[in-house]
Design a protein around this motif. Sequence first.
Motif, PDB file in Angstrom:
ATOM      1  N   ASP A 120       0.803  -1.052   0.079  1.00 53.52           N
ATOM      2  CA  ASP A 120      -0.009  -0.081  -0.085  1.00 53.52           C
ATOM      3  C   ASP A 120       0.801   1.326   0.056  1.00 53.52           C
ATOM      4  N   ALA A 121       1.887   1.467   0.788  1.00 51.74           N
ATOM      5  CA  ALA A 121       2.710   2.622   0.846  1.00 51.74           C
ATOM      6  C   ALA A 121       3.379   2.681  -0.368  1.00 51.74           C
ATOM      7  N   GLU A 122       3.874   1.762  -1.218  1.00 51.78           N
ATOM      8  CA  GLU A 122       4.456   1.986  -2.459  1.00 51.78           C
ATOM      9  C   GLU A 122       3.321   2.499  -3.455  1.00 51.78           C
ATOM     10  N   ALA A 123       2.011   1.959  -3.559  1.00 51.50           N
ATOM     11  CA  ALA A 123       1.167   2.368  -4.197  1.00 51.50           C
ATOM     12  C   ALA A 123       0.902   3.760  -4.126  1.00 51.50           C
ATOM     13  N   ARG A 124       0.570   4.240  -2.812  1.00 51.82           N
ATOM     14  CA  ARG A 124       0.316   5.586  -2.689  1.00 51.82           C
ATOM     15  C   ARG A 124       1.433   6.519  -3.026  1.00 51.82           C
ATOM     16  N   SER A 125       2.722   6.197  -2.850  1.00 57.12           N
ATOM     17  CA  SER A 125       3.942   6.943  -3.172  1.00 57.12           C
ATOM     18  C   SER A 125       3.986   7.279  -4.809  1.00 57.12           C
ATOM     19  N   LEU A 126       3.553   6.000  -5.335  1.00 59.76           N
ATOM     20  CA  LEU A 126       3.735   5.977  -6.939  1.00 59.76           C
ATOM     21  C   LEU A 126       2.816   7.166  -7.496  1.00 59.76           C
TER      22      LEU A 126
END
Length: 245
Positions: A226-232
Motif C-alpha cells: 500500500d505505501a508504495e502504491a500511494r507513493s507512486l
Amino acid sequence: VGQTEESSSLMSSAREAAERNDSPFTLASVMCFAAMHAVLMRNANDAFDFGERSHSIASTHGLSQWIAPSLGFRGWGRFQRGEREQGTADLEEARRGMVSAKFLTCFGSIASLLGEVYLRAGSRAAGLAAVDEGLAVAESTRDRLYWSELWRLKGELLLTEDSDPMAGSAGASGRRRRGTAAGTQRKEAEQCLQHAVELAATSGKQALALRAATSLARAWQTVGRDAEARSLLRQHLSLIHISEP
C-alpha cells in the motif's frame, strides 16, 4: 486530467474547418481523428457519431485508409454504449481490414481498444492476442502513440483469472502448478505495468503515465504494498496539469 478544454476547442475548430472545406478526404480524416479524440476523452457517444460519419464518407468515396480506423473507433463507442457484441465485431473487422490492407496507421489504438473491450468482457486470451499484435506492430513501425497503453493492458490482462473451465479439475498437483504459474504471471504483469509507466512518462504522456501508474498501484495494493502504491500515485499526480474550471 490534462488540458482537456484546450484540446476539445482545437478539435471543434478542426471539424468546423473541415466542414467548410467540403473535401471528402479532409472531412473523413478529420472526423476519424475527432472520433479518436472522443475515445481519449472517454466520450462514447461522440466516438460513435464521429466514427460513423468518417466511416460513411470514407466508404462512399473509396477512401480506404480511413474506413478501418473509423470503424474501430465507432466500435469502441458502440461497446461503451452497451452494444458489446456489435462493438467488438466492429473493432475486429477494423483490425482485420488494417492488416489485410497493410495500412497500419492507428493500428496501435485499435489493438489497444480491442484489448480494453476483451478485458472488460473477461476474454483474457483474445485480449492478450490483440495487445501482442499491437506491440509487434509498434516494434516494427513508428506507430508508438498507444505503446504504453498496450503494455498497460497486457499487464492488466495477465492479472486476470484464467477462464479455462478445466483449470480447477487437476487436483493438488494441478493447484501447485497453477500457483507457480500465477506467481510467474504476476511478476510479468508488474513488469509490463512498470514498463508502461516508464514509456508514457519518458515520452511526456503524463495522463497515460498516470493511468498506467494507477493500474500498477492497484496491483501492488492486492499484495499489501500500500505505501508504495500511494507513493507512486502521488508522484504522478504531481505532474498532471488540471484544467481550471
